[in-house]
Write a protein that holds these residues in place. Structure first.
Motif, PDB file in Angstrom:
ATOM      1  N   GLN A  16      52.152 -21.823  -4.573  1.00 12.16           N
ATOM      2  CA  GLN A  16      53.501 -22.087  -5.089  1.00 12.16           C
ATOM      3  C   GLN A  16      53.484 -22.666  -6.498  1.00 12.16           C
ATOM      4  O   GLN A  16      54.426 -22.451  -7.275  1.00 12.16           O
ATOM      5  N   LYS A 199      56.026 -20.775   6.842  1.00 13.75           N
ATOM      6  CA  LYS A 199      56.783 -19.538   6.552  1.00 13.75           C
ATOM      7  C   LYS A 199      56.040 -18.670   5.542  1.00 13.75           C
ATOM      8  O   LYS A 199      55.163 -19.147   4.833  1.00 13.75           O
ATOM      9  N   PRO A 200      56.426 -17.376   5.419  1.00  9.83           N
ATOM     10  CA  PRO A 200      55.782 -16.514   4.407  1.00  9.83           C
ATOM     11  C   PRO A 200      56.000 -17.065   2.993  1.00  9.83           C
ATOM     12  O   PRO A 200      57.001 -17.751   2.756  1.00  9.83           O
ATOM     13  N   LYS A 202      57.137 -16.121   0.088  1.00  9.67           N
ATOM     14  CA  LYS A 202      58.417 -15.977  -0.620  1.00  9.67           C
ATOM     15  C   LYS A 202      59.479 -16.908  -0.057  1.00  9.67           C
ATOM     16  O   LYS A 202      60.306 -17.445  -0.784  1.00  9.67           O
ATOM     17  N   GLU A 203      59.444 -17.107   1.276  1.00  9.56           N
ATOM     18  CA  GLU A 203      60.432 -17.999   1.898  1.00  9.56           C
ATOM     19  C   GLU A 203      60.161 -19.446   1.521  1.00  9.56           C
ATOM     20  O   GLU A 203      61.088 -20.238   1.340  1.00  9.56           O
ATOM     21  N   VAL A 204      58.870 -19.781   1.409  1.00 10.21           N
ATOM     22  CA  VAL A 204      58.534 -21.148   0.982  1.00 10.21           C
ATOM     23  C   VAL A 204      59.056 -21.372  -0.442  1.00 10.21           C
ATOM     24  O   VAL A 204      59.635 -22.417  -0.752  1.00 10.21           O
ATOM     25  N   THR A 205      58.894 -20.348  -1.295  1.00 13.45           N
ATOM     26  CA  THR A 205      59.389 -20.461  -2.677  1.00 13.45           C
ATOM     27  C   THR A 205      60.892 -20.760  -2.687  1.00 13.45           C
ATOM     28  O   THR A 205      61.359 -21.622  -3.436  1.00 13.45           O
ATOM     29  N   VAL A 206      61.650 -20.060  -1.845  1.00 16.14           N
ATOM     30  CA  VAL A 206      63.098 -20.282  -1.787  1.00 16.14           C
ATOM     31  C   VAL A 206      63.400 -21.730  -1.380  1.00 16.14           C
ATOM     32  O   VAL A 206      64.283 -22.383  -1.956  1.00 16.14           O
ATOM     33  N   GLU A 207      62.635 -22.245  -0.412  1.00 16.75           N
ATOM     34  CA  GLU A 207      62.834 -23.637   0.031  1.00 16.75           C
ATOM     35  C   GLU A 207      62.534 -24.617  -1.102  1.00 16.75           C
ATOM     36  O   GLU A 207      63.241 -25.604  -1.289  1.00 16.75           O
ATOM     37  N   GLN A 209      62.764 -23.985  -4.302  1.00 13.61           N
ATOM     38  CA  GLN A 209      63.850 -23.883  -5.286  1.00 13.61           C
ATOM     39  C   GLN A 209      65.079 -24.654  -4.841  1.00 13.61           C
ATOM     40  O   GLN A 209      65.744 -25.295  -5.657  1.00 13.61           O
ATOM     41  N   LYS A 210      65.363 -24.616  -3.526  1.00 13.26           N
ATOM     42  CA  LYS A 210      66.516 -25.364  -2.999  1.00 13.26           C
ATOM     43  C   LYS A 210      66.351 -26.851  -3.277  1.00 13.26           C
ATOM     44  O   LYS A 210      67.260 -27.517  -3.755  1.00 13.26           O
TER      45      LYS A 210
END
Ligand code: AP5
Ligand code: ZN
Length: 214
Positions: A16, A199-200, A202-207, A209-210
């Motif tokens: 990440q 999580k995969p 890309k999903e970790v990246t979204v978290e 960013q949140k």
């Protein structure tokens, strides 16, 4: 932003980091990467650290605090930084606080890569890295276009000497005993955000960013 990434071996810190780094223009300081470079170059520091790292134990606080103190002086780190793999003991965290206090700054967020130990062996034993850039691949979860070759430079990939099931056991032990207390240390300061690191990618990246947009 001044960020710390904490999590067990294989939790995704190094995966990440480059994404966060580019998005927020921060410098990425990974003590593990810096130590591995020192070992490869056979510097006095590398010679001291080599055996400890191969056993999966932590090198001395003074040694890593020295590396970080030096690295944080870089102009590119003045705007903000990502600390990946540091601090790993409460003593290192206290030293870091002292350093930041002198500059009149502090840590904004600690990202806690929370994950069950049972998932980590597969992640660690399948990892391939491009040593000079720190880019990370995985035979199953993130394969390079050509086996054993870096997508960007075409240079060969390598495996880390400590990425065996055996050494992982000591690394996990060190994490639970010496590094988990660091998460509690920052919880008291109210800066910890827990991430679902199983999580995969890309999903970790979204978290991530949140959390960082808050
Ligand atoms: P260090 O280099 O920091 O290693 P570590 O903490 O054990 O962490 P890793 O690099 O193994 O894990 P990672 O979270 O970065 O995982 P990655 O993203 O690559 O330290 C090494 C040694 O140096 C230590 O043991 C110690 O001796 C010494 N050291 C360093 N700092 C020190 C300090 N401060 N004090 C004392 N000693 C210190 O991902 C792993 C694999 O999984 C990759 O193949 C990746 O592609 C894959 N993957 C990543 N995310 C996902 C996902 N979401 N889903 C599926 N696969 C994924
Ligand atoms: Zn890493």
């Amino acid at each position: 932003k001044r960020l710390i990434l904490i999590g067990p071996p294989g939790s995704g810190k190094g995966t990440q980091s480059p994404i966060i780094k580019d998005e927020y223009c921060l410098c990425h300081l990974a003590t593990g990467d810096m130590l591995r470079a020192a070992v490869a170059a056979k510097t006095p520091l590398g010679i001291k650290a080599k055996e400890t790292m191969e056993k999966g134990e932590l090198v001395s606080d003074d040694l890593v605090v020295g590396i970080i103190d030096e690295a944080m002086k870089k102009p590119s780190c003045q705007k903000g930084f990502i600390l990946d793999g540091f601090p790993r003991t409460v003593a290192q965290a206290q030293k870091l606080d002292e350093m930041l206090q002198k500059q009149g700054t502090k840590i904004d967020k600690v990202l806690d890569f929370a994950i069950d130990d049972s998932i980590l062996e597969e992640r660690i034993t399948g990892r391939w890295i491009h040593a000079s850039s720190g880019r990370t691949y995985h035979t199953k979860f993130a394969p390079p276009k050509v086996h054993g070759i870096d997508d960007v430079t075409g240079e060969p990939l390598m495996q880390r000497k400590d990425d065996t099931a055996e050494v992982l056991k000591s690394r996990l032990q060190a994490f639970h005993k010496q590094t988990e207390p660091v998460i509690d240390y920052y919880k008291q300061k109210g800066v910890v955000a827990k991430l679902p690191a199983e999580k995969p990618p890309k999903e970790v990246t979204v978290e991530v960013q949140k959390v960082l947009s808050q």
